[in-house]
Scaffold this motif. Sequence first.
Motif, PDB file in Angstrom:
ATOM      1  N   ALA A  42     -36.310 -47.860   9.341  1.00  0.00           N
ATOM      2  CA  ALA A  42     -35.424 -46.797   9.808  1.00  0.00           C
ATOM      3  C   ALA A  42     -36.166 -45.821  10.708  1.00  0.00           C
ATOM      4  O   ALA A  42     -35.583 -45.233  11.605  1.00  0.00           O
ATOM      5  CB  ALA A  42     -34.819 -46.057   8.621  1.00  0.00           C
ATOM      6  N   ILE A  86     -29.017 -42.842  12.177  1.00  0.00           N
ATOM      7  CA  ILE A  86     -28.484 -44.085  11.638  1.00  0.00           C
ATOM      8  C   ILE A  86     -27.026 -43.847  11.284  1.00  0.00           C
ATOM      9  O   ILE A  86     -26.696 -42.891  10.585  1.00  0.00           O
ATOM     10  CB  ILE A  86     -29.276 -44.522  10.400  1.00  0.00           C
ATOM     11  CG1 ILE A  86     -30.734 -44.778  10.775  1.00  0.00           C
ATOM     12  CG2 ILE A  86     -28.654 -45.763   9.760  1.00  0.00           C
ATOM     13  CD1 ILE A  86     -31.631 -45.031   9.594  1.00  0.00           C
ATOM     14  N   PRO A 136     -23.425 -44.745   9.386  1.00  0.00           N
ATOM     15  CA  PRO A 136     -23.102 -45.302   8.066  1.00  0.00           C
ATOM     16  C   PRO A 136     -22.831 -46.806   8.073  1.00  0.00           C
ATOM     17  O   PRO A 136     -23.126 -47.492   7.104  1.00  0.00           O
ATOM     18  CB  PRO A 136     -21.837 -44.539   7.659  1.00  0.00           C
ATOM     19  CG  PRO A 136     -21.891 -43.270   8.433  1.00  0.00           C
ATOM     20  CD  PRO A 136     -22.571 -43.605   9.732  1.00  0.00           C
ATOM     21  N   ASP A 196     -24.274 -48.991  10.098  1.00  0.00           N
ATOM     22  CA  ASP A 196     -25.420 -49.696  10.655  1.00  0.00           C
ATOM     23  C   ASP A 196     -25.801 -50.849   9.725  1.00  0.00           C
ATOM     24  O   ASP A 196     -25.878 -50.666   8.509  1.00  0.00           O
ATOM     25  CB  ASP A 196     -26.599 -48.727  10.795  1.00  0.00           C
ATOM     26  CG  ASP A 196     -27.742 -49.313  11.596  1.00  0.00           C
ATOM     27  OD1 ASP A 196     -28.201 -50.421  11.269  1.00  0.00           O
ATOM     28  OD2 ASP A 196     -28.191 -48.651  12.540  1.00  0.00           O
ATOM     29  N   MET A 246     -28.230 -50.465   6.778  1.00  0.00           N
ATOM     30  CA  MET A 246     -27.844 -49.844   5.515  1.00  0.00           C
ATOM     31  C   MET A 246     -27.572 -50.882   4.428  1.00  0.00           C
ATOM     32  O   MET A 246     -27.684 -50.584   3.258  1.00  0.00           O
ATOM     33  CB  MET A 246     -26.617 -48.942   5.708  1.00  0.00           C
ATOM     34  CG  MET A 246     -26.877 -47.737   6.601  1.00  0.00           C
ATOM     35  SD  MET A 246     -28.371 -46.805   6.180  1.00  0.00           S
ATOM     36  CE  MET A 246     -28.090 -46.385   4.492  1.00  0.00           C
ATOM     37  N   ARG A 297     -23.339 -51.868   0.766  1.00  0.00           N
ATOM     38  CA  ARG A 297     -23.983 -50.584   1.076  1.00  0.00           C
ATOM     39  C   ARG A 297     -23.986 -49.705  -0.163  1.00  0.00           C
ATOM     40  O   ARG A 297     -23.000 -49.613  -0.880  1.00  0.00           O
ATOM     41  CB  ARG A 297     -23.240 -49.865   2.201  1.00  0.00           C
ATOM     42  CG  ARG A 297     -23.396 -50.532   3.548  1.00  0.00           C
ATOM     43  CD  ARG A 297     -22.697 -49.728   4.618  1.00  0.00           C
ATOM     44  NE  ARG A 297     -21.260 -49.843   4.475  1.00  0.00           N
ATOM     45  CZ  ARG A 297     -20.469 -50.510   5.296  1.00  0.00           C
ATOM     46  NH1 ARG A 297     -20.977 -51.116   6.327  1.00  0.00           N
ATOM     47  NH2 ARG A 297     -19.188 -50.562   5.100  1.00  0.00           N
ATOM     48  N   SER A 308     -26.801 -43.138   4.731  1.00  0.00           N
ATOM     49  CA  SER A 308     -27.433 -42.949   6.041  1.00  0.00           C
ATOM     50  C   SER A 308     -27.757 -41.476   6.284  1.00  0.00           C
ATOM     51  O   SER A 308     -28.723 -41.154   6.977  1.00  0.00           O
ATOM     52  CB  SER A 308     -26.539 -43.491   7.155  1.00  0.00           C
ATOM     53  OG  SER A 308     -25.271 -42.860   7.140  1.00  0.00           O
ATOM     54  N   ASN A 313     -31.270 -39.937   7.558  1.00  0.00           N
ATOM     55  CA  ASN A 313     -31.368 -39.063   8.727  1.00  0.00           C
ATOM     56  C   ASN A 313     -32.031 -37.731   8.366  1.00  0.00           C
ATOM     57  O   ASN A 313     -32.852 -37.223   9.132  1.00  0.00           O
ATOM     58  CB  ASN A 313     -29.990 -38.847   9.351  1.00  0.00           C
ATOM     59  CG  ASN A 313     -29.447 -40.118   9.978  1.00  0.00           C
ATOM     60  OD1 ASN A 313     -30.202 -40.946  10.473  1.00  0.00           O
ATOM     61  ND2 ASN A 313     -28.146 -40.280   9.944  1.00  0.00           N
TER      62      ASN A 313
END
Length: 99
Positions: free
Chosen positions: A11, A19, A21, A23, A26, A64, A75, A79
């Motif tokens: 990441a 990133i 959610p 992506d 994840m 996820r 995410s 971040n």
Amino acid sequence: MSAVPASASAADDRSGRPIEPDDPLMRTYTEIEVTYLLAELAERGRRFGLLWPSATTDSVVDGRVLVRFGNAPASTVLNLLTLLRSHDNSSEDDTPCDS
């Protein structure tokens, strides 16, 4: 807590962009990895008064991991960690302020 999951380093190599959610990255995080990331977020954020005492993993949906962190996806945790890590790295180069 210095244990960083292997997927967390992936990441960090995303050219500074957040990133999303949805992506595909994840889907690579396990519930245990996200739990470690939440612990790191709590540790790093405490210095800045950023407290999330109830943040925890919630469940896994469509591959996820969901986080009970307000209405934020996992995410968001990544971040926020990226911002805190970059601040820590940049502040190591800074000289202390006299103010």
